[in-house]
Design a protein around this motif. Structure first.
Motif, PDB file in Angstrom:
ATOM      1  N   PRO A 140       0.622  -1.019   0.305  1.00  0.00           N
ATOM      2  CA  PRO A 140       0.260   0.234  -0.133  1.00  0.00           C
ATOM      3  C   PRO A 140       0.710   1.545   0.168  1.00  0.00           C
ATOM      4  O   PRO A 140       1.355   1.137   0.833  1.00  0.00           O
ATOM      5  N   GLY A 141       0.595   2.974  -0.882  1.00  0.00           N
ATOM      6  CA  GLY A 141       0.960   3.433  -0.661  1.00  0.00           C
ATOM      7  C   GLY A 141       2.062   3.701  -1.607  1.00  0.00           C
ATOM      8  O   GLY A 141       2.905   4.485  -2.111  1.00  0.00           O
ATOM      9  N   SER A 142       2.630   2.142  -2.297  1.00  0.00           N
ATOM     10  CA  SER A 142       4.090   1.984  -3.295  1.00  0.00           C
ATOM     11  C   SER A 142       3.565   3.034  -4.639  1.00  0.00           C
ATOM     12  O   SER A 142       4.428   3.167  -5.501  1.00  0.00           O
ATOM     13  N   GLY A 143       2.146   3.501  -4.758  1.00  0.00           N
ATOM     14  CA  GLY A 143       2.363   3.750  -6.374  1.00  0.00           C
ATOM     15  C   GLY A 143       1.788   3.021  -7.342  1.00  0.00           C
ATOM     16  O   GLY A 143       1.619   3.382  -8.968  1.00  0.00           O
TER      17      GLY A 143
ATOM     18  N   ALA B  52      -3.064  -5.106  -7.043  1.00  0.00           N
ATOM     19  CA  ALA B  52      -3.353  -5.365  -5.823  1.00  0.00           C
ATOM     20  C   ALA B  52      -2.137  -5.571  -5.140  1.00  0.00           C
ATOM     21  O   ALA B  52      -0.769  -5.491  -5.532  1.00  0.00           O
ATOM     22  N   PRO B  53      -2.182  -5.650  -3.469  1.00  0.00           N
ATOM     23  CA  PRO B  53      -0.706  -5.275  -3.250  1.00  0.00           C
ATOM     24  C   PRO B  53       0.023  -6.637  -3.407  1.00  0.00           C
ATOM     25  O   PRO B  53       1.147  -6.771  -3.113  1.00  0.00           O
ATOM     26  N   SER B  54      -0.842  -7.915  -3.300  1.00  0.00           N
ATOM     27  CA  SER B  54       0.188  -9.355  -4.044  1.00  0.00           C
ATOM     28  C   SER B  54      -0.555 -10.376  -5.226  1.00  0.00           C
ATOM     29  O   SER B  54      -1.467  -9.935  -5.520  1.00  0.00           O
ATOM     30  N   ASP B  55      -0.089 -10.507  -5.636  1.00  0.00           N
ATOM     31  CA  ASP B  55      -0.261 -11.950  -6.286  1.00  0.00           C
ATOM     32  C   ASP B  55      -0.924 -12.669  -5.669  1.00  0.00           C
ATOM     33  O   ASP B  55      -1.928 -13.968  -6.623  1.00  0.00           O
TER      34      ASP B  55
ATOM     35  N   GLN C  89       5.031   3.623   7.593  1.00  0.00           N
ATOM     36  CA  GLN C  89       5.504   2.239   6.851  1.00  0.00           C
ATOM     37  C   GLN C  89       5.264   2.588   5.547  1.00  0.00           C
ATOM     38  O   GLN C  89       5.005   1.400   4.823  1.00  0.00           O
ATOM     39  N   ARG C  90       6.077   3.972   4.671  1.00  0.00           N
ATOM     40  CA  ARG C  90       6.138   4.250   3.631  1.00  0.00           C
ATOM     41  C   ARG C  90       4.800   4.223   3.090  1.00  0.00           C
ATOM     42  O   ARG C  90       5.858   4.125   1.928  1.00  0.00           O
ATOM     43  N   HIS C  91       3.558   4.490   3.721  1.00  0.00           N
ATOM     44  CA  HIS C  91       2.830   4.542   2.775  1.00  0.00           C
ATOM     45  C   HIS C  91       2.110   5.828   2.614  1.00  0.00           C
ATOM     46  O   HIS C  91       1.923   7.049   3.303  1.00  0.00           O
ATOM     47  N   ILE C  92       2.932   6.516   1.216  1.00  0.00           N
ATOM     48  CA  ILE C  92       3.146   8.114   0.740  1.00  0.00           C
ATOM     49  C   ILE C  92       1.450   8.414   1.266  1.00  0.00           C
ATOM     50  O   ILE C  92       1.489   9.509   1.819  1.00  0.00           O
TER      51      ILE C  92
END
Length: 381
Positions: free
Chosen positions: A41-44, A144-147, A194-197
């Motif tokens: 989450p937040g990675s764009g 999605a967050p993960s495959d 936690q780096r979620h922009i």
């Protein structure tokens, strides 16, 4: 923004992903008909999906058309961003119908699904035919967050592009540039998020959000028995409810006013029977959105708790650097000394289970009470 930066200028800290998609957009031989963009989450993910859509739809150098795609108003872009608990099957069917339309003015028709992880199995199956037999000049872009959040049958029909997690210092620098806050607050916000922009930006600019987060962590640290667990669980749910209402109330009222104005109902006037069905449908949509917002708020609180107990485990294994919640270091050191690592791991396991249970519509208060009893006793109820 220079023309050369459109549409990729809004994508931050993902140079490898941009290079891959830029190449695919310019070379039909390298273009897959369906993509899955994954990342924390937040990675764009969404920003990258729309940048890719703009590069696919618009001719190179057509900045106006690219900006139209980025704004979500281009006729050859179909996008779904659900604000409900799950993507409904009728929404998926509409996407599939649109996928079979030829592009009207652009090079491709692009279907973007921002929250593909919110599809239940029967909804995912609706997409399968379109992914198995892709229409010509239609490209699907799922996020999605993960495959692992998608069915294997979906995963086998898409090309997966995994985004990297941004560095903490980079997020802090971006937040300071965007918001104008000082470097110390930007660093704290990036660390707590936690780096979620998006969350880091909210923490940096909203003192009430920072206070709620701090209050939740300190309240959980103070839980000593079942009574405390029940009380703190209720407070966390109430805090998330208040936050959800604050985020949605103004928008809900604006939507209702806009609908009534559109159908000619004066402000404060009675709602005619012929219009009541539309108003009721809007209210149901808003209720579903509020439920999603509440669950997202509780999930955010659980994410914060995970970060806190992760810090405790780090201390128990002799690592006192890179704490997410450095401001609570004295309390965390005390807890690390008082508990064996096995107990902290039990709490972390129950935290992960609680998040899964909430996705299955377990009552939030009961789920949190169970979790906090584990915090107080070291045992799963």
């Amino acid at each position: 923004m220079d023309a050369v930066d459109v549409p990729w200028g809004g994508v931050w800290s993902q140079p490898d992903a941009v290079a891959t998609l830029r190449s695919a957009a310019s070379d039909p031989a390298a273009l897959s008909h369906a993509w899955l963009i994954t990342g924390p989450p937040g990675s764009g993910r969404s920003n990258l999906a729309y940048a890719f859509a703009a590069a696919l739809i618009a001719d190179e150098g057509d900045e106006a058309a690219m900006r139209q795609v980025l704004a979500g108003t281009h006729p050859d872009l179909t996008a779904l961003r659900t604000e409900q608990v799950v993507i409904r099957i009728d929404e998926a069917r509409r996407l599939v119908e649109r996928a079979y339309f030829a592009p009207s003015v652009g090079r491709y028709r692009v279907i973007v699904v921002e929250d593909a992880d919110r599809m239940v199995e029967r909804t995912s199956n609706v997409l399968l035919k379109a992914l198995e037999e892709p229409p010509e000049r239609t490209v699907w872009v799922l996020c999605a967050p993960s495959d692992a959040d998608l069915l294997p049958t979906i995963r086998s029909r898409v090309r997966t592009l995994r985004l990297r997690e941004p560095e903490l210092a980079d997020v802090a620098r971006l937040i300071a540039e965007r918001t104008g806050v000082d470097a110390a607050l930007a660093e704290q916000s990036a660390r707590h998020a936690q780096r979620h922009i998006g969350m880091a930006q909210r923490l940096a600019t909203d003192a009430a959000t920072r206070e709620r987060r701090d209050g939740t962590l300190r309240a959980v640290l103070a839980v000593r028995g079942v009574g405390d667990a029940v009380d703190v669980a209720a407070r966390v749910v109430q805090s998330a409810t208040d936050d959800a209402k604050a985020l949605t109330a103004e928008r809900d009222e604006a939507e209702r006013a806009s609908l009534l104005h559109t159908v000619g109902v004066p402000e404060g006037g009675p709602i005619p029977p012929a219009v009541r069905a539309q108003v009721n449908a809007l209210e149901e949509e808003q209720k579903r959105r509020a439920t999603r917002s509440l669950r997202d708020g509780i999930d955010r609180a659980l994410t914060d708790l995970q970060s806190m107990f992760r810090d405790v485990v780090m201390l128990q294994f002799g690592r006192d650097t890179d704490l997410v919640n450095a401001e609570l270091a004295p309390q965390l050191h005390a807890l690390a000394d008082a508990w064996p690592p096995a107990r902290t791991l039990i709490v972390l396991d129950h935290l992960a289970e609680t998040r899964r249970n909430l996705e299955q519509n377990v009552a939030p208060a009961l789920a949190l009470e169970s979790l906090l009893i584990t915090v107080a006793t070291g045992r799963t109820p």
